[in-house]
Write an enzyme that holds these catalytic residues in place. Sequence first.
Site, PDB file in Angstrom:
ATOM      1  N   ASP A 237      37.541  48.920  42.897  1.00 30.51           N
ATOM      2  CA  ASP A 237      37.483  48.242  44.179  1.00 30.51           C
ATOM      3  C   ASP A 237      36.065  47.672  44.292  1.00 30.51           C
ATOM      4  OD1 ASP A 237      38.202  47.627  46.962  1.00 30.51           O
ATOM      5  OD2 ASP A 237      36.871  49.284  47.486  1.00 30.51           O
ATOM      6  N   LEU A 238      35.815  46.827  45.271  1.00 31.81           N
ATOM      7  CA  LEU A 238      34.482  46.250  45.441  1.00 31.81           C
ATOM      8  C   LEU A 238      33.688  46.905  46.572  1.00 31.81           C
ATOM      9  CD1 LEU A 238      35.317  42.480  44.804  1.00 31.81           C
ATOM     10  CD2 LEU A 238      34.173  44.089  43.273  1.00 31.81           C
ATOM     11  N   ASP A 239      34.104  46.659  47.818  1.00 30.88           N
ATOM     12  CA  ASP A 239      33.341  47.163  48.967  1.00 30.88           C
ATOM     13  C   ASP A 239      33.263  48.687  48.965  1.00 30.88           C
ATOM     14  OD1 ASP A 239      32.720  44.673  50.288  1.00 30.88           O
ATOM     15  OD2 ASP A 239      34.819  44.566  50.917  1.00 30.88           O
TER      16      ASP A 239
ATOM     17  N   SER B 245      40.702  44.216  44.803  1.00 33.96           N
ATOM     18  CA  SER B 245      40.095  44.230  46.138  1.00 33.96           C
ATOM     19  C   SER B 245      40.999  43.509  47.126  1.00 33.96           C
ATOM     20  CB  SER B 245      38.725  43.542  46.087  1.00 33.96           C
ATOM     21  OG  SER B 245      38.157  43.468  47.374  1.00 33.96           O
ATOM     22  N   ARG B 246      41.249  44.153  48.271  1.00 35.82           N
ATOM     23  CA  ARG B 246      42.113  43.541  49.277  1.00 35.82           C
ATOM     24  C   ARG B 246      41.312  42.854  50.366  1.00 35.82           C
ATOM     25  NH1 ARG B 246      45.574  47.757  52.175  1.00 35.82           N
ATOM     26  NH2 ARG B 246      43.665  48.543  52.998  1.00 35.82           N
TER      27      ARG B 246
ATOM     28  N   TRP C 122      32.183  45.488  55.171  1.00 38.16           N
ATOM     29  CA  TRP C 122      32.908  44.876  54.066  1.00 38.16           C
ATOM     30  C   TRP C 122      32.383  43.466  53.845  1.00 38.16           C
ATOM     31  CZ3 TRP C 122      35.075  47.505  58.130  1.00 38.16           C
ATOM     32  CH2 TRP C 122      35.631  48.758  57.812  1.00 38.16           C
TER      33      TRP C 122
ATOM     34  N   ASP D 150      37.067  53.606  47.351  1.00 36.95           N
ATOM     35  CA  ASP D 150      36.487  54.443  48.405  1.00 36.95           C
ATOM     36  C   ASP D 150      37.472  54.773  49.515  1.00 36.95           C
ATOM     37  OD1 ASP D 150      35.434  52.419  50.996  1.00 36.95           O
ATOM     38  OD2 ASP D 150      36.241  51.571  49.163  1.00 36.95           O
TER      39      ASP D 150
ATOM     40  N   LYS E  64      47.475  46.930  47.173  1.00 35.62           N
ATOM     41  CA  LYS E  64      46.863  47.254  45.881  1.00 35.62           C
ATOM     42  C   LYS E  64      47.958  47.406  44.817  1.00 35.62           C
ATOM     43  CE  LYS E  64      42.396  48.026  46.924  1.00 35.62           C
ATOM     44  NZ  LYS E  64      41.146  47.990  46.241  1.00 35.62           N
TER      45      LYS E  64
END
Length: 165
Positions: free
Chosen positions: A7-9, A66-67, A19, A120, A97
């Site tokens: 994931d990114l954030d 990433s959403r 975010w 996370d 996801k």
Amino acid sequence: MKLFVFDLDFTIWNAGGTWCDSTHPPFAWKDGKLKDQESRWIYLYPEVKEILAELKAEGHLIAVASRTNAPTVAKQLLHLFEIDHYFDAREIYPGSKLTHFDRIMKETGVAKEHIVFFDDELRNIEDIRSAGIESVLVNNGITKELVKPYLTREIAQDLLQSKAC
């Protein structure tokens, strides 16, 4: 594991306590820090580049799931942090996801039993675990400590297979 998905954030970066879709581009480097128009400091977690470089050097595939509601912003940050070249697949858009993973598996050709996912958010971890994919909850950014067991697991599996032959 053959494929590591991140994931990114709050996993790869911290977008100033929020975010990336809540930041205000354009971004600019000021005093060695990437900031948005509200002077929000956006930063990679300390071990990210080393983790990505090591995974790539060892021949692993790497993907992003990433959403975010701001895919353009996320892609811009990947480029500004100079990490976009590490990723073999990028699923960056709002939505499930599970859809991200369906597309990642099709694009990479990697089966779910050879994938590990880092995020996370517990809801994402639970969704992906329900699909039979190993998932790891990340607190305060990705670390080598979280990734290491999945590197050693592959080594152990390779050793067992070679002894069985």
